[in-house]
Design a protein around this motif. Structure first.
Motif, PDB file in Angstrom:
ATOM      1  N   THR A 196      11.978  14.825 -11.382  1.00  0.00           N
ATOM      2  CA  THR A 196      11.667  14.713  -9.962  1.00  0.00           C
ATOM      3  C   THR A 196      12.224  13.709  -9.349  1.00  0.00           C
ATOM      4  O   THR A 196      12.924  12.806 -10.033  1.00  0.00           O
ATOM      5  CB  THR A 196      10.227  14.244  -9.819  1.00  0.00           C
ATOM      6  OG1 THR A 196      10.035  13.067 -10.570  1.00  0.00           O
ATOM      7  CG2 THR A 196       8.939  15.484 -10.341  1.00  0.00           C
ATOM      8  N   ILE A 197      12.415  13.529  -8.082  1.00  0.00           N
ATOM      9  CA  ILE A 197      12.942  12.409  -7.492  1.00  0.00           C
ATOM     10  C   ILE A 197      12.335  11.253  -7.323  1.00  0.00           C
ATOM     11  O   ILE A 197      11.016  11.400  -6.768  1.00  0.00           O
ATOM     12  CB  ILE A 197      13.509  13.068  -6.096  1.00  0.00           C
ATOM     13  CG1 ILE A 197      14.631  14.179  -6.030  1.00  0.00           C
ATOM     14  CG2 ILE A 197      14.118  11.769  -5.305  1.00  0.00           C
ATOM     15  CD1 ILE A 197      14.867  14.864  -4.659  1.00  0.00           C
ATOM     16  N   PRO A 198      12.829  10.089  -7.763  1.00  0.00           N
ATOM     17  CA  PRO A 198      11.824   8.806  -7.595  1.00  0.00           C
ATOM     18  C   PRO A 198      11.562   8.392  -6.215  1.00  0.00           C
ATOM     19  O   PRO A 198      12.325   7.723  -5.667  1.00  0.00           O
ATOM     20  CB  PRO A 198      12.730   8.092  -8.487  1.00  0.00           C
ATOM     21  CG  PRO A 198      14.069   8.461  -8.243  1.00  0.00           C
ATOM     22  CD  PRO A 198      14.018   9.783  -8.261  1.00  0.00           C
ATOM     23  N   LYS A 199      10.504   8.824  -5.748  1.00  0.00           N
ATOM     24  CA  LYS A 199      10.090   8.650  -4.121  1.00  0.00           C
ATOM     25  C   LYS A 199      10.209   7.307  -4.125  1.00  0.00           C
ATOM     26  O   LYS A 199      10.620   6.842  -2.853  1.00  0.00           O
ATOM     27  CB  LYS A 199       8.994   9.548  -3.876  1.00  0.00           C
ATOM     28  CG  LYS A 199       9.168  10.979  -4.077  1.00  0.00           C
ATOM     29  CD  LYS A 199       7.488  11.666  -3.671  1.00  0.00           C
ATOM     30  CE  LYS A 199       7.460  13.064  -4.175  1.00  0.00           C
ATOM     31  NZ  LYS A 199       7.385  13.012  -5.510  1.00  0.00           N
ATOM     32  N   SER A 200       9.260   6.380  -4.725  1.00  0.00           N
ATOM     33  CA  SER A 200       9.114   4.985  -4.512  1.00  0.00           C
ATOM     34  C   SER A 200      10.370   4.175  -4.505  1.00  0.00           C
ATOM     35  O   SER A 200      10.641   3.460  -3.609  1.00  0.00           O
ATOM     36  CB  SER A 200       8.177   4.391  -5.388  1.00  0.00           C
ATOM     37  OG  SER A 200       8.435   4.668  -6.738  1.00  0.00           O
ATOM     38  N   TYR A 201      11.283   4.586  -5.537  1.00  0.00           N
ATOM     39  CA  TYR A 201      12.583   4.046  -5.579  1.00  0.00           C
ATOM     40  C   TYR A 201      13.296   4.118  -4.571  1.00  0.00           C
ATOM     41  O   TYR A 201      13.934   3.392  -3.964  1.00  0.00           O
ATOM     42  CB  TYR A 201      13.311   4.415  -6.967  1.00  0.00           C
ATOM     43  CG  TYR A 201      14.460   3.729  -7.312  1.00  0.00           C
ATOM     44  CD1 TYR A 201      14.639   2.515  -6.705  1.00  0.00           C
ATOM     45  CD2 TYR A 201      15.269   4.320  -8.451  1.00  0.00           C
ATOM     46  CE1 TYR A 201      16.168   2.050  -7.117  1.00  0.00           C
ATOM     47  CE2 TYR A 201      16.217   3.632  -8.979  1.00  0.00           C
ATOM     48  CZ  TYR A 201      16.856   2.675  -8.319  1.00  0.00           C
ATOM     49  OH  TYR A 201      17.948   1.902  -8.706  1.00  0.00           O
ATOM     50  N   ILE A 202      13.441   5.321  -3.885  1.00  0.00           N
ATOM     51  CA  ILE A 202      14.212   5.756  -2.996  1.00  0.00           C
ATOM     52  C   ILE A 202      13.717   5.102  -1.740  1.00  0.00           C
ATOM     53  O   ILE A 202      14.352   4.633  -0.676  1.00  0.00           O
ATOM     54  CB  ILE A 202      14.462   7.390  -2.761  1.00  0.00           C
ATOM     55  CG1 ILE A 202      15.400   7.981  -3.798  1.00  0.00           C
ATOM     56  CG2 ILE A 202      15.111   7.669  -1.351  1.00  0.00           C
ATOM     57  CD1 ILE A 202      15.453   9.523  -3.787  1.00  0.00           C
TER      58      ILE A 202
ATOM     59  N   ILE B 282       0.717  -1.394   0.080  1.00  0.00           N
ATOM     60  CA  ILE B 282       0.152   0.039  -0.193  1.00  0.00           C
ATOM     61  C   ILE B 282       1.003   1.343   0.000  1.00  0.00           C
ATOM     62  O   ILE B 282       0.849   2.337  -0.811  1.00  0.00           O
ATOM     63  CB  ILE B 282      -0.976  -0.249   1.120  1.00  0.00           C
ATOM     64  CG1 ILE B 282      -2.073  -1.170   1.161  1.00  0.00           C
ATOM     65  CG2 ILE B 282      -1.585   1.321   1.388  1.00  0.00           C
ATOM     66  CD1 ILE B 282      -2.724  -1.319   2.277  1.00  0.00           C
ATOM     67  N   VAL B 283       1.909   1.275   0.724  1.00  0.00           N
ATOM     68  CA  VAL B 283       2.871   2.552   0.984  1.00  0.00           C
ATOM     69  C   VAL B 283       3.435   2.722  -0.277  1.00  0.00           C
ATOM     70  O   VAL B 283       3.376   3.883  -0.689  1.00  0.00           O
ATOM     71  CB  VAL B 283       3.698   2.321   2.074  1.00  0.00           C
ATOM     72  CG1 VAL B 283       4.776   3.337   2.235  1.00  0.00           C
ATOM     73  CG2 VAL B 283       2.896   2.367   3.469  1.00  0.00           C
ATOM     74  N   LEU B 284       4.139   1.716  -0.882  1.00  0.00           N
ATOM     75  CA  LEU B 284       4.746   1.723  -2.099  1.00  0.00           C
ATOM     76  C   LEU B 284       3.947   2.171  -3.380  1.00  0.00           C
ATOM     77  O   LEU B 284       4.465   2.991  -4.070  1.00  0.00           O
ATOM     78  CB  LEU B 284       5.696   0.633  -2.220  1.00  0.00           C
ATOM     79  CG  LEU B 284       6.751   0.419  -1.233  1.00  0.00           C
ATOM     80  CD1 LEU B 284       7.414  -0.918  -1.409  1.00  0.00           C
ATOM     81  CD2 LEU B 284       7.894   1.432  -1.298  1.00  0.00           C
ATOM     82  N   VAL B 285       2.877   1.608  -3.473  1.00  0.00           N
ATOM     83  CA  VAL B 285       1.854   1.997  -4.398  1.00  0.00           C
ATOM     84  C   VAL B 285       1.472   3.418  -4.274  1.00  0.00           C
ATOM     85  O   VAL B 285       1.443   4.031  -5.248  1.00  0.00           O
ATOM     86  CB  VAL B 285       0.765   0.884  -4.505  1.00  0.00           C
ATOM     87  CG1 VAL B 285      -0.556   1.375  -5.573  1.00  0.00           C
ATOM     88  CG2 VAL B 285       1.174  -0.516  -4.933  1.00  0.00           C
ATOM     89  N   ILE B 286       1.275   3.848  -3.111  1.00  0.00           N
ATOM     90  CA  ILE B 286       0.755   5.231  -3.174  1.00  0.00           C
ATOM     91  C   ILE B 286       1.967   6.166  -3.443  1.00  0.00           C
ATOM     92  O   ILE B 286       1.781   7.309  -4.101  1.00  0.00           O
ATOM     93  CB  ILE B 286       0.330   5.517  -1.693  1.00  0.00           C
ATOM     94  CG1 ILE B 286      -0.922   4.806  -1.402  1.00  0.00           C
ATOM     95  CG2 ILE B 286       0.342   6.951  -1.345  1.00  0.00           C
ATOM     96  CD1 ILE B 286      -1.321   4.872   0.130  1.00  0.00           C
ATOM     97  N   LEU B 287       3.290   5.684  -2.991  1.00  0.00           N
ATOM     98  CA  LEU B 287       4.527   6.620  -3.432  1.00  0.00           C
ATOM     99  C   LEU B 287       4.670   6.734  -4.927  1.00  0.00           C
ATOM    100  O   LEU B 287       4.758   7.475  -5.480  1.00  0.00           O
ATOM    101  CB  LEU B 287       5.470   6.188  -2.674  1.00  0.00           C
ATOM    102  CG  LEU B 287       5.448   6.469  -1.245  1.00  0.00           C
ATOM    103  CD1 LEU B 287       6.923   5.598  -0.608  1.00  0.00           C
ATOM    104  CD2 LEU B 287       5.888   7.912  -1.008  1.00  0.00           C
TER     105      LEU B 287
END
Length: 236
Positions: A92-98, A72-77
């Motif tokens: 943009t900085i890849p939030k989910s990747y980081i 859930i957290v990573l899909v939202i990111l």
């Protein structure tokens, strides 16, 4: 204390690899190779370190809760990251990747602490495996950030900051390992499995496959996987 000290080796490997990537002109093909290598190492870490531990614990409810929370957290990111225009997305900085990488390293630090709790030999071999993983991830992360047109200094700073999550994880693991309940640890492992799989399939391999696959890029994934598998066999 041993866990924290030995965690310095993988972090140093990540920083050296990141510095080499920042100050050298690497082609997209080299970055693709390193992303495949890192994906193989991460998938192997899930297969040989986390999943066997989860199976041994036989606690389905905490596993499902931790795994589902990570998804859930990573899909939202991921959705937040892709919500802007394609032009802005490249900047943009890849939030989910980081986030996935940070979670991966945090749990890897805890794994090192668990390894040293089981024995000095196990802890050292885990450190060797994680040193290879962090070197690969350092190169892949720098490549991803540079592809988003971030400056060299900013890309290196972000990579260095993310790498420090390994130290945080090992310190936390060494300090609170004896105080956490079994269900909480099981949920954390389930969370880690989902985070690592997300990192490998939805970030590393997805980015790597933007270039045409070759025999070498396919083979390097299995080289990464096999290296961790052999290290785990030796440690056993």
């Amino acid at each position: 204390m041993n866990a924290v000290l030995y965690s310095l080796f993988p972090v140093a490997a990540a920083l050296v690899a990141a510095a080499c990537a920042v100050f050298s002109q690497k082609s997209d093909r080299i970055r693709c190779l390193m992303q495949h290598l890192a994906a193989g190492v991460v998938v192997a870490a899930v297969a040989v370190e986390l999943i066997p531990e989860l199976l041994h614990r036989r606690s389905p409810i905490p596993t499902v809760l931790g795994f589902s929370l990570a998804v859930i957290v990573l899909v939202i990111l991921k959705r937040t990251e892709s919500g802007g225009s394609s032009k802005n997305a490249a900047l943009t900085i890849p939030k989910s990747y980081i986030a996935a990488t940070g979670i991966d390293l945090l749990l890897d630090g805890i794994v090192i602490a668990i390894g040293f709790a089981a024995g000095r030999k196990q802890g050292k071999l885990l450190t060797v495996a994680l040193t290879l993983e962090l070197a690969s991830l350092g190169l892949a992360l720098i490549g991803e950030l540079r592809s988003r047109q971030l400056s060299r200094w900013r890309a290196f700073t972000i990579t260095a900051g993310v790498s420090c999550f390994l130290l945080i994880g090992s310190a936390l693991g060494a300090f609170i390992l004896d105080y956490l309940s079994a269900p909480f640890l099981t949920a954390a492992l389930g969370f880690g499995v989902a985070a690592l799989l997300f990192l490998a399939t939805e970030e590393l391999l997805l980015e790597a496959h933007k270039l045409e696959d070759t025999t070498s890029t396919t083979a390097i994934f299995f080289v990464g996987f096999l290296s961790i598998l052999i290290l785990d066999i030796i440690s056993g």
